[in-house]
Write a protein that holds these residues in place. Structure first.
Motif, PDB file in Angstrom:
ATOM      1  N   ALA A 197      -6.127 -12.198  -5.190  1.00 12.51           N
ATOM      2  CA  ALA A 197      -6.517 -12.333  -6.586  1.00 12.51           C
ATOM      3  C   ALA A 197      -6.186 -11.117  -7.435  1.00 12.51           C
ATOM      4  N   THR A 198      -5.951  -9.962  -6.803  1.00  9.85           N
ATOM      5  CA  THR A 198      -5.698  -8.731  -7.550  1.00  9.85           C
ATOM      6  C   THR A 198      -4.662  -7.892  -6.825  1.00  9.85           C
ATOM      7  N   SER A 199      -4.041  -6.975  -7.553  1.00  9.71           N
ATOM      8  CA  SER A 199      -3.103  -6.049  -6.923  1.00  9.71           C
ATOM      9  C   SER A 199      -3.818  -5.162  -5.916  1.00  9.71           C
ATOM     10  N   ALA A 200      -5.056  -4.770  -6.228  1.00  9.51           N
ATOM     11  CA  ALA A 200      -5.822  -3.949  -5.286  1.00  9.51           C
ATOM     12  C   ALA A 200      -6.038  -4.699  -3.972  1.00  9.51           C
ATOM     13  N   GLU A 201      -6.358  -5.984  -4.076  1.00 12.70           N
ATOM     14  CA  GLU A 201      -6.559  -6.781  -2.866  1.00 12.70           C
ATOM     15  C   GLU A 201      -5.248  -6.924  -2.100  1.00 12.70           C
ATOM     16  N   ALA A 202      -4.148  -7.061  -2.821  1.00 12.74           N
ATOM     17  CA  ALA A 202      -2.851  -7.183  -2.161  1.00 12.74           C
ATOM     18  C   ALA A 202      -2.541  -5.946  -1.329  1.00 12.74           C
ATOM     19  N   VAL A 203      -2.763  -4.768  -1.911  1.00  6.68           N
ATOM     20  CA  VAL A 203      -2.512  -3.520  -1.186  1.00  6.68           C
ATOM     21  C   VAL A 203      -3.418  -3.426   0.029  1.00  6.68           C
ATOM     22  N   GLN A 204      -4.674  -3.760  -0.149  1.00  6.39           N
ATOM     23  CA  GLN A 204      -5.633  -3.675   0.950  1.00  6.39           C
ATOM     24  C   GLN A 204      -5.265  -4.624   2.087  1.00  6.39           C
ATOM     25  N   LEU A 205      -4.956  -5.873   1.750  1.00  3.94           N
ATOM     26  CA  LEU A 205      -4.642  -6.857   2.780  1.00  3.94           C
ATOM     27  C   LEU A 205      -3.316  -6.540   3.473  1.00  3.94           C
ATOM     28  N   PHE A 206      -2.318  -6.141   2.707  1.00  6.97           N
ATOM     29  CA  PHE A 206      -1.024  -5.870   3.318  1.00  6.97           C
ATOM     30  C   PHE A 206      -1.089  -4.650   4.222  1.00  6.97           C
ATOM     31  N   SER A 207      -2.002  -3.750   3.920  1.00  4.92           N
ATOM     32  CA  SER A 207      -2.151  -2.546   4.740  1.00  4.92           C
ATOM     33  C   SER A 207      -2.743  -2.836   6.109  1.00  4.92           C
ATOM     34  N   THR A 208      -3.275  -4.038   6.315  1.00  2.00           N
ATOM     35  CA  THR A 208      -3.798  -4.401   7.633  1.00  2.00           C
ATOM     36  C   THR A 208      -2.677  -4.679   8.625  1.00  2.00           C
ATOM     37  N   GLY A 209      -1.461  -4.914   8.120  1.00  2.00           N
ATOM     38  CA  GLY A 209      -0.336  -5.210   8.999  1.00  2.00           C
ATOM     39  C   GLY A 209      -0.259  -6.654   9.446  1.00  2.00           C
ATOM     40  N   GLU A 210      -1.082  -7.524   8.862  1.00  2.00           N
ATOM     41  CA  GLU A 210      -1.127  -8.916   9.292  1.00  2.00           C
ATOM     42  C   GLU A 210      -0.069  -9.789   8.625  1.00  2.00           C
ATOM     43  N   TYR A 211       0.611  -9.259   7.601  1.00  2.83           N
ATOM     44  CA  TYR A 211       1.511 -10.095   6.809  1.00  2.83           C
ATOM     45  C   TYR A 211       2.930  -9.548   6.848  1.00  2.83           C
ATOM     46  N   ASP A 212       3.896 -10.464   6.818  1.00  2.53           N
ATOM     47  CA  ASP A 212       5.301 -10.087   6.915  1.00  2.53           C
ATOM     48  C   ASP A 212       5.925  -9.769   5.564  1.00  2.53           C
ATOM     49  N   VAL A 213       5.564 -10.538   4.540  1.00  2.00           N
ATOM     50  CA  VAL A 213       6.130 -10.334   3.203  1.00  2.00           C
ATOM     51  C   VAL A 213       5.010 -10.437   2.170  1.00  2.00           C
ATOM     52  N   VAL A 214       5.243  -9.811   1.006  1.00  2.00           N
ATOM     53  CA  VAL A 214       4.238  -9.813  -0.053  1.00  2.00           C
ATOM     54  C   VAL A 214       4.934  -9.860  -1.404  1.00  2.00           C
ATOM     55  N   SER A 215       4.319 -10.571  -2.334  1.00  3.18           N
ATOM     56  CA  SER A 215       4.787 -10.544  -3.725  1.00  3.18           C
ATOM     57  C   SER A 215       3.966  -9.491  -4.457  1.00  3.18           C
ATOM     58  N   ALA A 216       4.577  -8.361  -4.770  1.00  3.45           N
ATOM     59  CA  ALA A 216       3.845  -7.222  -5.320  1.00  3.45           C
ATOM     60  C   ALA A 216       4.201  -6.989  -6.780  1.00  3.45           C
ATOM     61  N   SER A 217       3.180  -6.889  -7.612  1.00  2.00           N
ATOM     62  CA  SER A 217       3.404  -6.480  -8.996  1.00  2.00           C
ATOM     63  C   SER A 217       3.681  -4.983  -9.035  1.00  2.00           C
ATOM     64  N   GLY A 218       4.162  -4.515 -10.184  1.00  2.00           N
ATOM     65  CA  GLY A 218       4.569  -3.120 -10.298  1.00  2.00           C
ATOM     66  C   GLY A 218       3.446  -2.124 -10.150  1.00  2.00           C
ATOM     67  N   ASP A 219       2.196  -2.576 -10.326  1.00  2.00           N
ATOM     68  CA  ASP A 219       1.077  -1.662 -10.125  1.00  2.00           C
ATOM     69  C   ASP A 219       0.614  -1.635  -8.676  1.00  2.00           C
ATOM     70  N   ALA A 220       1.351  -2.319  -7.791  1.00  2.00           N
ATOM     71  CA  ALA A 220       1.065  -2.292  -6.351  1.00  2.00           C
ATOM     72  C   ALA A 220       2.256  -1.827  -5.535  1.00  2.00           C
ATOM     73  N   SER A 221       3.466  -2.096  -6.014  1.00  2.00           N
ATOM     74  CA  SER A 221       4.661  -1.881  -5.193  1.00  2.00           C
ATOM     75  C   SER A 221       4.847  -0.434  -4.755  1.00  2.00           C
ATOM     76  N   LEU A 222       4.664   0.520  -5.663  1.00  2.00           N
ATOM     77  CA  LEU A 222       4.847   1.917  -5.269  1.00  2.00           C
ATOM     78  C   LEU A 222       3.785   2.374  -4.290  1.00  2.00           C
ATOM     79  N   ARG A 223       2.582   1.830  -4.398  1.00  2.00           N
ATOM     80  CA  ARG A 223       1.546   2.179  -3.437  1.00  2.00           C
ATOM     81  C   ARG A 223       1.950   1.728  -2.034  1.00  2.00           C
ATOM     82  N   LEU A 224       2.624   0.600  -1.945  1.00  2.00           N
ATOM     83  CA  LEU A 224       3.086   0.111  -0.645  1.00  2.00           C
ATOM     84  C   LEU A 224       4.250   0.951  -0.121  1.00  2.00           C
ATOM     85  N   VAL A 225       5.118   1.388  -1.029  1.00  2.00           N
ATOM     86  CA  VAL A 225       6.249   2.220  -0.607  1.00  2.00           C
ATOM     87  C   VAL A 225       5.759   3.573  -0.098  1.00  2.00           C
ATOM     88  N   TYR A 226       4.977   4.270  -0.900  1.00  2.00           N
ATOM     89  CA  TYR A 226       4.522   5.606  -0.527  1.00  2.00           C
ATOM     90  C   TYR A 226       3.462   5.568   0.566  1.00  2.00           C
TER      91      TYR A 226
END
Length: 394
Positions: free
Chosen positions: A86-115
């Motif tokens: 539901a939110t970019s914050a949730e996307a970062v949190q969930l993707f950081s668990t390593g359970e997902y292969d791909v993610v649709s990230a908005s620009g306020d989440a993508s750099l957090r995933l890269v760094y």
């Protein structure tokens, strides 16, 4: 459109809740060492776990007539499981668990995933449909770092000025009534409820106070940031509600409970389903916006399925379906000819390059100023969240 309303009520509408509870990594200008998959893309591994905004990976379970996942499964043998966020914050949190292969990230989440070392660079040569992606969505600060592409652009939209038509016989041309004390809209405005909205204040200040020297609303030094927060504090007494639900916001605008708001074309479309009561415009000062990117987990065991998915989801056919269902401009230049509504791309300014010239896409703020300055330090995302939370609690 009724289906989109359901999606909005469940997920998109909650986007404003994000940010304050996210444990973002410290960002600098030195991303983790990483290399893209050399390929070639071979037979899929049989499975793919997708983390996506609601409406981005529809498999017919929401609406049997809306399904671009099943054709992908049939063509590739990759069985897809989808988790919506539901939110970019949730996307970062969930993707950081390593359970997902791909993610649709908005620009306020993508750099957090890269760094945060969660995603890998993408070899765009292995995504044939990348060739048809709009050039002005490629190699941007929110999807490319140190010259490496970290994903495939998916779609875009602008955060527009929405207004009640009955109280605005002459369409507004400026954000002024959303910011200036004594405005006729005072007490009936609806800003976005997220720390990234600080950038909207910065966009207005770019025009209102040029002496501040703001050139990028996501690259704010301390003086510029303080001015943006001061403007937000000035605005707060004028706010009826910070919006977190596109359906509710649209109803408020349609009824006149709200006079003006920052929001999406989708919101107006939903509000105008039965009668045209809400107008939209991009004010002369410009606007913030979003451009989403499909990204791949750093160490995914399903690399071939992941690349096949990226190529599928930005294909002309799938990208047209997603853009129309979700309510955005598609990224693929060939998609506009395939939408069911022949006016969809016109309504969303899909290929009007000039429209986007002063749309500033969400980008994670980092301490290394992304506007090119090296003599000052900019305010990072964690400080944006802290200041926003403090503003809301004051």
């Amino acid at each position: 459109m009724r289906s989109v309303a359901l999606v909005g009520a469940i997920g998109l509408a909650l986007a404003a809740c994000g940010g304050s509870d996210d444990t973002a990594p410290v960002l600098d200008d030195s991303p983790p060492e990483a290399t893209a998959y050399a390929g070639p893309v071979g037979q899929g591994e049989g499975a793919l776990s997708v983390l996506a905004w609601p409406g981005y990976a529809e498999d017919g379970s929401t609406d049997p007539a809306v399904d671009w996942v099943t054709p992908f499964e049939q063509a590739t043998g990759c069985q897809v499981t989808v988790r919506a966020f539901a939110t970019s914050a949730e996307a970062v949190q969930l993707f950081s668990t390593g359970e997902y292969d791909v993610v649709s990230a908005s620009g306020d989440a993508s750099l957090r995933l890269v760094y945060g070392d969660r995603v890998q660079p993408v070899n765009t040569d292995l995504v044939p449909n990348y060739a048809d992606i709009l050039p002005d969505l490629k190699n941007k600060p929110w999807n490319t770092v140190a010259g490496k592409s970290y994903g495939i652009p998916h779609g875009r939209g602008a955060n527009l000025l929405l207004y009640n038509l009955a109280t605005h016989p002459t369409p507004p041309t400026s954000w002024a009534d959303m910011w200036e004390p004594g405005s006729s809209a005072a007490g009936k405005i609806s800003p976005y409820n997220d720390a990234i909205y600080i950038a909207d204040a910065a966009v207005y200040l770019m025009a209102k106070r040029p002496e501040l020297g703001i050139t990028n609303p996501y690259a704010l030094d301390q003086t510029q940031f303080d001015a943006a927060i001061a403007l937000l504090r000035q605005q707060k007494p004028m706010v009826a509600e910070y919006w977190g639900d596109v359906v509710k916001q649209g109803q408020g605008l349609a009824s006149g409970t709200l006079s003006e708001a920052q929001g999406w074309q989708l919101t107006a479309n939903l509000a105008n389903t039965d009668a045209t009561t809400v107008g939209t415009t991009k004010p002369i000062e410009g606007a913030t916006g979003w451009s989403d990117t499909w990204m791949i987990k750093k160490d995914t065991p399903h690399i071939n399925c992941a690349y096949q998915w990226l190529n599928h989801i930005v294909s002309p056919e799938a990208n047209a379906q997603v853009a129309e269902y979700f309510g955005e401009a598609p990224a693929n230049t060939k998609s506009c000819a395939l939408t069911k509504n022949p006016d969809h791309c016109t309504q969303y300014h899909a290929q009007e390059t000039g429209f986007w010239d002063n749309v500033y896409y969400w980008t994670t703020p980092i301490e290394q100023c992304i506007d090119g300055r090296r003599d000052v330090e900019c305010i990072g995302y964690d400080e944006w969240v802290r200041a926003w939370t403090e503003l809301q609690n004051s």
